[in-house]
Design an enzyme around this catalytic site. Structure first.
Site, PDB file in Angstrom:
ATOM      1  N   TYR A 138     -61.138  -0.200   8.804  1.00 45.77           N
ATOM      2  CA  TYR A 138     -59.945  -0.264   7.960  1.00 45.77           C
ATOM      3  C   TYR A 138     -59.424  -1.695   7.902  1.00 45.77           C
ATOM      4  O   TYR A 138     -59.574  -2.465   8.857  1.00 45.77           O
ATOM      5  CB  TYR A 138     -58.822   0.607   8.536  1.00 45.77           C
ATOM      6  CG  TYR A 138     -58.958   2.090   8.287  1.00 45.77           C
ATOM      7  CD1 TYR A 138     -58.318   2.687   7.197  1.00 45.77           C
ATOM      8  CD2 TYR A 138     -59.683   2.904   9.153  1.00 45.77           C
ATOM      9  CE1 TYR A 138     -58.404   4.063   6.983  1.00 45.77           C
ATOM     10  CE2 TYR A 138     -59.784   4.273   8.938  1.00 45.77           C
ATOM     11  CZ  TYR A 138     -59.137   4.835   7.849  1.00 45.77           C
ATOM     12  OH  TYR A 138     -59.240   6.191   7.634  1.00 45.77           O
ATOM     13  N   ASP A 163     -54.241   9.498   4.640  1.00 45.94           N
ATOM     14  CA  ASP A 163     -52.898  10.018   4.369  1.00 45.94           C
ATOM     15  C   ASP A 163     -52.442   9.658   2.960  1.00 45.94           C
ATOM     16  O   ASP A 163     -53.059   8.843   2.274  1.00 45.94           O
ATOM     17  CB  ASP A 163     -51.901   9.437   5.379  1.00 45.94           C
ATOM     18  CG  ASP A 163     -52.151   9.936   6.792  1.00 45.94           C
ATOM     19  OD1 ASP A 163     -52.710  11.031   6.946  1.00 45.94           O
ATOM     20  OD2 ASP A 163     -51.781   9.217   7.745  1.00 45.94           O
TER      21      ASP A 163
END
Length: 282
Positions: free
Chosen positions: A125, A64
């Site tokens: 992540y 994003d």
């Protein structure tokens, strides 16, 4: 099927990283917004002298706006003659053409069955937070979130571990029409570095939209004492979005690494990843 390479083309694996601060995410968008995909495809078209033709990238995970990547992976199908003509100097030419906030580190012919998205078996992540009363280090401000409450890392770590396994993460995901929210978290842990930064690390086969940032939001509520260790799992089991779970800001999140199986398993993995998942007994 995207893992079938057209005759006369070569599939090239691309390893890259970027600082997401100045990008509106990975994927190209209408309206001229700056994206990672757009920058890399423009640079590739320029250095291969391909005129108006664009070679479209397929990426392991679409990040994003504001999210960073250290170990992103993509693939691109190039005409065989273009690859042969430019392969020796392509990496250096891209370095000279790309903006400084995105770098390509490796280009190589992909093995049969490779698909950057569907062949991946996991993505890892890390979300970085500081609870220092003075705020975030100015040199790290685009990569570390400041949380202005002291954080209990042990409580956060215990809460994170309750979410490991295969579950329906609808309570932590932004629902997309026709898409499943079933995912498998392989590892989930929280630690504090020697420099005092809290690192929330999660590895899963895949992630739903906003899933990582929502889970981090829940862990921060546990860490600062607003909720108990059991609360994130209760939210998961409820199966619906909880208004108390906040999607934290994107700049603390970095895609660190993408994992793939052995070459001989790539095609089978790509095929399996396209199947819609259900939980056992559903």
């Amino acid at each position: 099927m995207s893992d079938e390479v057209e005759t006369g083309f070569v599939r090239v694996r691309m390893d890259l990283s970027y600082d997401g601060t100045g990008f509106s995410g990975w994927a190209k968008q209408a309206g001229g917004r700056r994206t990672v995909q757009g920058e890399v495809e423009d640079a590739l078209r320029t250095v291969t002298r391909s005129g108006e033709r664009t070679y479209e990238l397929t990426v392991a995970g679409r990040t994003d706006a504001g999210v960073h990547a250290r170990g992103q992976v993509a693939h691109v199908d190039l005409p065989a003659q273009v690859w042969e003509a430019h392969r020796e100097k392509l990496l250096k030419r891209l370095a000279g053409r790309l903006p400084r906030d995105v770098r390509v580190w490796a280009l190589r012919e992909a093995p049969a069955g490779f698909d950057a998205r569907f062949a991946a078996v996991w993505r890892r992540y890390v979300y970085r937070v500081t609870d220092h009363p003075g705020g975030a280090d100015p040199l790290l401000r685009h990569h570390v979130l400041w949380h202005d409450w002291p954080l209990d890392v042990a409580a956060m770590d215990a809460a994170a571990r309750t979410l490991i396994g295969e579950h329906d993460f609808a309570a932590y995901a932004k629902k997309r029409e026709g898409a499943t929210t079933i995912r498998e978290i392989l590892d989930f842990a929280v630690r504090r570095t020697a420099g005092g930064v809290v690192e929330i690390e999660v590895r899963a086969d895949a992630f739903c939209h906003n899933q990582v940032r929502s889970m981090v939001g829940a862990l921060l509520f546990v860490g600062d004492g607003h909720r108990g260790v059991e609360w994130p799992r209760k939210v998961l089991d409820a199966g619906v979005r909880d208004s108390a779970v906040h999607v934290v800001r994107p700049h603390g999140l970095t895609l660190e690494e993408v994992g793939y199986p052995a070459d001989e398993l790539l095609a089978a993995r790509s095929l399996a990843a396209r199947n819609r998942r259900t939980l056992p007994g559903a």
